[in-house]
Design a protein around this motif. Sequence first.
Motif: not given
Ligand code: IMP
Length: 355
Positions: A17-19, A44, A131-133, A138-139, A243-244, A278-280, A308
């Motif tokens: 999930w990234g990172d 993001n 979502i916890g964006t 971005i969305g 998701v993103t 990170v996020g939901s 976070r």
């Molecule tokens: P958004 O991309 O800001 O719309 O966020 C949507 C989801 O993707 C959220 O759960 C964010 O925490 C997650 N997210 C977006 N970019 C990253 C990243 O680079 N690393 C980890 N989580 C991310």
Amino acid sequence: IKNIRKSMNTIVRGTQWGDEGKGKIVDLLAMESDAVVRFQGGNNAGHTIVVDGRTYKLHLIPSGILYPGKICVLGNGLVIDPEALIWEIEEIKKYGHSVENLYISELAHVIMPYHKSMDALEEKIKGGKKIGTTLRGIGPCYTDKVSRTGIRVGELLDKSVLEERLSEIIPLKEKIFSAFGEKWEFDLEYIVKKYVEYGQILKPHITDTSLLLNKLISEKKSLLLEGAQGTFLGIDHGTYPFVTSSSTVSGNACCGSGIGPRKIDKVIGVAKAYTTRVGSGEFPAELENEIGQKLRDNGHEYGTTTGRPRRCGWLDLVMIKTAIMLNSFDEIVITKLDVLSGINPIKICVAYERD
Ligand code: IMP
């Protein structure tokens, strides 16, 4: 890394999930590459790079920018907040690095002020189901891209075009906001002025990046295509709806940079030795206990973009195997194994039990 031959075009992709620590790997591989390319997402994402004791927090610009002479490309698949990008450019210049080789696709979409407002508003309305964006807009920016009401980077260079487009879009946005019971007014004149200014600052970097990349390929230069976020944060194959808004599998590297799939030689996956999110959204191997806290503390698992605390859990091989299937990785890099030091026993999720 020693074995990477010149003129090899490589995609680096996160498997979770990234990172996953992609920044570190991209940084190493960048040394051997002629150009580093971002092809989806926006600010993001984020990675922290420490060079000569100085910390750089980059969200848009590939870390290759810190190597003299490397070409850095923000491809057509990105959504770009010009204000954030200009800030990064200034930071890089402030510490004596050149941004001469930074190229921005004229086709990338622009994050506008109403995108950020809409991101916050949608999250507020969703309440407990948010979502916890990252609240970077971005969305909503990708939404406008798909609904054909987006603004592209190239349009920032023509005041009359931008004015015409925004005079149609802004009243539409205000109506949408009012339908949510919110009174938002966006000052057309101010926004046009501001974004034309941004366009002028970015002008030396804006170009047809697809043409540029294909030219580099024909000159046998090597490209490193740096994916942001992870496979399971992707709009197509991720844990929807948490998701993103971009597709985060390797297949999207071609679409988001404007090169054909036959030009790709290698796909590398990056997996952390445990899992974070990170996020939901669902997280089968999550550890909501002291082991999870230990992983968070030892691994400094706090978001680069939002600060976070990241949710932590065991390595989940069901996810990794699926990521291999979706991305056709040639190799996987495992990062942050050392964070597991002192944890005994170390567990790995190999299957899910339903119900
Ligand atoms: P958004 O991309 O800001 O719309 O966020 C949507 C989801 O993707 C959220 O759960 C964010 O925490 C997650 N997210 C977006 N970019 C990253 C990243 O680079 N690393 C980890 N989580 C991310």
